[in-house]
Scaffold this active site. Structure first.
Site, PDB file in Angstrom:
ATOM      1  N   SER A  40     -12.943   9.230  -2.361  1.00 38.96           N
ATOM      2  CA  SER A  40     -11.716   8.804  -1.689  1.00 38.96           C
ATOM      3  C   SER A  40     -11.397   9.768  -0.555  1.00 38.96           C
ATOM      4  O   SER A  40     -11.689  10.962  -0.645  1.00 38.96           O
ATOM      5  CB  SER A  40     -10.541   8.778  -2.669  1.00 38.96           C
ATOM      6  OG  SER A  40     -10.748   7.819  -3.679  1.00 38.96           O
ATOM      7  N   LEU A  41     -10.803   9.245   0.516  1.00 39.68           N
ATOM      8  CA  LEU A  41     -10.337  10.093   1.598  1.00 39.68           C
ATOM      9  C   LEU A  41      -8.939  10.600   1.259  1.00 39.68           C
ATOM     10  O   LEU A  41      -8.114   9.861   0.726  1.00 39.68           O
ATOM     11  CB  LEU A  41     -10.297   9.315   2.917  1.00 39.68           C
ATOM     12  CG  LEU A  41     -11.628   8.706   3.370  1.00 39.68           C
ATOM     13  CD1 LEU A  41     -11.426   7.955   4.687  1.00 39.68           C
ATOM     14  CD2 LEU A  41     -12.688   9.772   3.533  1.00 39.68           C
ATOM     15  N   LYS A  94      -7.631   4.016  11.313  1.00 42.04           N
ATOM     16  CA  LYS A  94      -7.852   3.767   9.887  1.00 42.04           C
ATOM     17  C   LYS A  94      -8.082   2.282   9.651  1.00 42.04           C
ATOM     18  O   LYS A  94      -7.232   1.464   9.971  1.00 42.04           O
ATOM     19  CB  LYS A  94      -6.646   4.245   9.067  1.00 42.04           C
ATOM     20  CG  LYS A  94      -6.673   3.850   7.600  1.00 42.04           C
ATOM     21  CD  LYS A  94      -7.809   4.535   6.850  1.00 42.04           C
ATOM     22  CE  LYS A  94      -7.691   4.301   5.345  1.00 42.04           C
ATOM     23  NZ  LYS A  94      -7.921   2.889   4.947  1.00 42.04           N
ATOM     24  N   ASP A 150       0.826  -1.200   0.000  1.00 43.21           N
ATOM     25  CA  ASP A 150       0.000   0.000   0.000  1.00 43.21           C
ATOM     26  C   ASP A 150       0.866   1.259   0.000  1.00 43.21           C
ATOM     27  O   ASP A 150       0.559   2.235  -0.691  1.00 43.21           O
ATOM     28  CB  ASP A 150      -0.909   0.022   1.235  1.00 43.21           C
ATOM     29  CG  ASP A 150      -2.006  -1.027   1.156  1.00 43.21           C
ATOM     30  OD1 ASP A 150      -2.292  -1.488   0.034  1.00 43.21           O
ATOM     31  OD2 ASP A 150      -2.569  -1.388   2.201  1.00 43.21           O
ATOM     32  N   PHE A 151       1.942   1.227   0.773  1.00 50.39           N
ATOM     33  CA  PHE A 151       2.819   2.397   0.852  1.00 50.39           C
ATOM     34  C   PHE A 151       3.468   2.697  -0.496  1.00 50.39           C
ATOM     35  O   PHE A 151       3.540   3.859  -0.914  1.00 50.39           O
ATOM     36  CB  PHE A 151       3.898   2.181   1.915  1.00 50.39           C
ATOM     37  CG  PHE A 151       4.826   3.352   2.074  1.00 50.39           C
ATOM     38  CD1 PHE A 151       4.427   4.491   2.741  1.00 50.39           C
ATOM     39  CD2 PHE A 151       6.111   3.308   1.527  1.00 50.39           C
ATOM     40  CE1 PHE A 151       5.286   5.587   2.878  1.00 50.39           C
ATOM     41  CE2 PHE A 151       6.968   4.388   1.661  1.00 50.39           C
ATOM     42  CZ  PHE A 151       6.550   5.528   2.334  1.00 50.39           C
ATOM     43  N   GLU A 152       3.930   1.661  -1.189  1.00 48.78           N
ATOM     44  CA  GLU A 152       4.549   1.866  -2.500  1.00 48.78           C
ATOM     45  C   GLU A 152       3.555   2.458  -3.490  1.00 48.78           C
ATOM     46  O   GLU A 152       3.887   3.359  -4.270  1.00 48.78           O
ATOM     47  CB  GLU A 152       5.091   0.535  -3.033  1.00 48.78           C
ATOM     48  CG  GLU A 152       6.305   0.012  -2.287  1.00 48.78           C
ATOM     49  CD  GLU A 152       6.696  -1.385  -2.735  1.00 48.78           C
ATOM     50  OE1 GLU A 152       7.888  -1.575  -3.072  1.00 48.78           O
ATOM     51  OE2 GLU A 152       5.824  -2.276  -2.747  1.00 48.78           O
ATOM     52  N   TYR A 153       2.312   1.959  -3.444  1.00 46.63           N
ATOM     53  CA  TYR A 153       1.267   2.495  -4.338  1.00 46.63           C
ATOM     54  C   TYR A 153       0.957   3.955  -3.981  1.00 46.63           C
ATOM     55  O   TYR A 153       0.841   4.807  -4.866  1.00 46.63           O
ATOM     56  CB  TYR A 153       0.000   1.653  -4.225  1.00 46.63           C
ATOM     57  CG  TYR A 153      -1.146   2.154  -5.087  1.00 46.63           C
ATOM     58  CD1 TYR A 153      -1.177   1.894  -6.452  1.00 46.63           C
ATOM     59  CD2 TYR A 153      -2.183   2.904  -4.524  1.00 46.63           C
ATOM     60  CE1 TYR A 153      -2.211   2.365  -7.245  1.00 46.63           C
ATOM     61  CE2 TYR A 153      -3.222   3.378  -5.302  1.00 46.63           C
ATOM     62  CZ  TYR A 153      -3.232   3.101  -6.670  1.00 46.63           C
ATOM     63  OH  TYR A 153      -4.257   3.586  -7.441  1.00 46.63           O
ATOM     64  N   ASP A 154       0.846   4.231  -2.690  1.00 47.67           N
ATOM     65  CA  ASP A 154       0.561   5.594  -2.245  1.00 47.67           C
ATOM     66  C   ASP A 154       1.652   6.566  -2.688  1.00 47.67           C
ATOM     67  O   ASP A 154       1.363   7.714  -3.051  1.00 47.67           O
ATOM     68  CB  ASP A 154       0.424   5.652  -0.722  1.00 47.67           C
ATOM     69  CG  ASP A 154      -0.864   4.993  -0.232  1.00 47.67           C
ATOM     70  OD1 ASP A 154      -1.795   4.831  -1.043  1.00 47.67           O
ATOM     71  OD2 ASP A 154      -0.937   4.648   0.963  1.00 47.67           O
ATOM     72  N   GLU A 169      -9.614   9.016  14.182  1.00 51.19           N
ATOM     73  CA  GLU A 169     -10.116   7.644  14.220  1.00 51.19           C
ATOM     74  C   GLU A 169      -9.055   6.673  13.720  1.00 51.19           C
ATOM     75  O   GLU A 169      -8.180   7.043  12.937  1.00 51.19           O
ATOM     76  CB  GLU A 169     -11.352   7.491  13.317  1.00 51.19           C
ATOM     77  CG  GLU A 169     -12.512   8.397  13.642  1.00 51.19           C
ATOM     78  CD  GLU A 169     -13.578   8.293  12.574  1.00 51.19           C
ATOM     79  OE1 GLU A 169     -13.938   9.341  11.998  1.00 51.19           O
ATOM     80  OE2 GLU A 169     -14.029   7.165  12.297  1.00 51.19           O
TER      81      GLU A 169
END
Length: 291
Positions: free
Chosen positions: A83-84, A118, A34-38, A116
Site C-alpha cells: 500500500s502507498l 493519483k 473513500d475519505f470516510e474510510y481513510d 504525480e
C-alpha cells in the site's frame, strides 16, 4: 483516553474497517466514501501507535484489504504490491519529509521527489519475458493476487510486446475515465439496471470478471507507475524509471513533475489539485514519491 477505552475503540474500528474493506475490495460495492474510510483507518493507526500493546497482525493497518475472488487462479507476487502511505495535511507531508532526511541522513537538496496525479483504480502487476506480456494479476492482499491475464489483454493501452526485449515486472492502475464512467451509468439507467457507485469500483468489477468477453466491453484504461523488478536496474530516481517505462511503450501518467525541495513538492501538489476538475482520470489527491 485510557487503555480500556482505547482497546474498545480499536476493536470497534477493526470491525468497521474489515466490513467496509470487504465491500470495497471484494464486492466492489462501497457503502462509505473513500475519505470516510481513510479517516477510520487514520484513527485506527493513531490509536495503535499510541497503544502498541493492542496491535494485532490481523489488523488492516498491518496488511492490504483485498482477497482472491473464487474462480481465479492465485498468483504469488514476486515483489509484494504494498500500500502507498497516505498523508492528508501539509504538516503530515513535512513530517514525512523530515523522516526521510533523518533515516537516509541526507540534506534537503539531495532528495528528489516526484509528484504525480493519483489514479483511483485497481492496482495490477504486469510481467514481461523478453519483452512479451506473459501474465497479469491484481494486487489482492499484496502477497497473493488473482490471475487476470486474459482480461488485461483486452485493454488497448497494455502493450503485448515492448520496444526492448527485457524481463520486467511493472505496477499500474486500471481505471475508467470520468467521461466513460458517466456514459456507463447513463446506459445502466436506460436498461433500468443498477448504476455503479464510483469509477474505481466500476473498473475493479470490470477487470475481475470470470468471462474476459464481458471485460472487453468495458472502457478500461491503465497507467503504469512503477518498476517492480528489472534486471540491471541503474535508475537513480523514480522519475528516471517513469521515463524508461514510456520508452518501452507503456502508458504513463502525463501528470508528473520532479521537485527538489519539500516546498516545491507541496506547490506541485496544490497546482495539480487545482486542475482536478479538468482531469478525466483523477478522482483523488496527488501523490508525492521519493526515490
Amino acid at each position: 483516553m485510557n487503555k480500556e477505552e482505547a482497546q474498545k475503540r480499536i476493536i470497534e474500528l477493526r470491525e468497521k474497517t474489515e466490513y467496509y474493506a470487504k465491500k470495497y475490495y471484494d464486492e466492489d460495492s462501497p457503502e462509505i466514501s473513500d475519505f470516510e474510510y481513510d479517516m477510520l483507518m487514520l484513527e485506527l493507526r493513531n490509536l495503535e501507535k499510541e497503544f502498541p500493546e493492542f496491535i494485532d497482525k490481523d489488523s488492516l493497518t498491518q496488511k492490504v484489504g483485498g482477497h482472491v475472488k473464487e474462480g481465479f487462479e492465485k498468483v504469488e507476487h514476486e515483489v509484494p504490491l504494498q500500500s502507498l502511505q497516505d498523508v492528508f495535511t501539509i504538516e503530515e507531508l513535512r513530517t514525512f519529509d523530515a523522516r526521510i532526511k533523518k533515516e537516509l541522513e541526507l540534506k534537503e537538496e539531495q532528495i528528489i521527489y516526484t509528484v504525480e496525479g493519483k489514479i483511483d483504480g485497481l492496482s495490477v502487476a504486469l510481467e514481461y519475458k523478453n519483452g512479451e506480456f506473459v501474465r497479469g494479476s491484481t494486487r489482492g492482499n499484496g502477497q497473493i493476487g488473482e490471475n487476470v491475464t486474459q482480461n488485461l489483454k483486452t485493454i488497448k493501452n497494455i502493450p503485448k510486446k515492448l520496444k526492448e526485449p527485457v524481463n520486467i515486472i511493472v505496477r499500474g492502475e486500471v481505471f475508467i475515465s470520468t467521461k466513460d464512467f458517466e456514459k456507463m451509468n447513463e446506459e445502466q439507467e436506460i436498461l433500468e439496471e443498477k448504476t455503479f457507485a464510483n469509477a474505481r469500483n466500476a473498473a475493479a468489477g470490470s477487470l475481475r470478471q470470470l468471462d474476459s468477453k464481458k471485460t472487453a466491453k468495458r472502457p478500461l484504461d491503465i497507467y503504469i507507475f512503477n518498476i517492480q523488478k528489472l534486471e540491471n536496474n541503474t535508475f537513480n530516481s523514480h522519475y528516471e524509471g517513469l521515463m524508461y517505462l514510456e520508452k518501452l511503450g507503456f502508458n504513463v501518467n502525463p501528470i508528473k513533475k520532479q521537485c527538489i525541495r519539500n516546498r516545491s513538492c507541496n506547490n506541485g501538489s496544490r497546482k495539480h489539485r487545482r486542475k482536478k476538475g479538468r482531469i478525466e482520470f483523477w478522482n483523488r489527491w496527488s501523490s508525492c514519491k521519493s526515490r
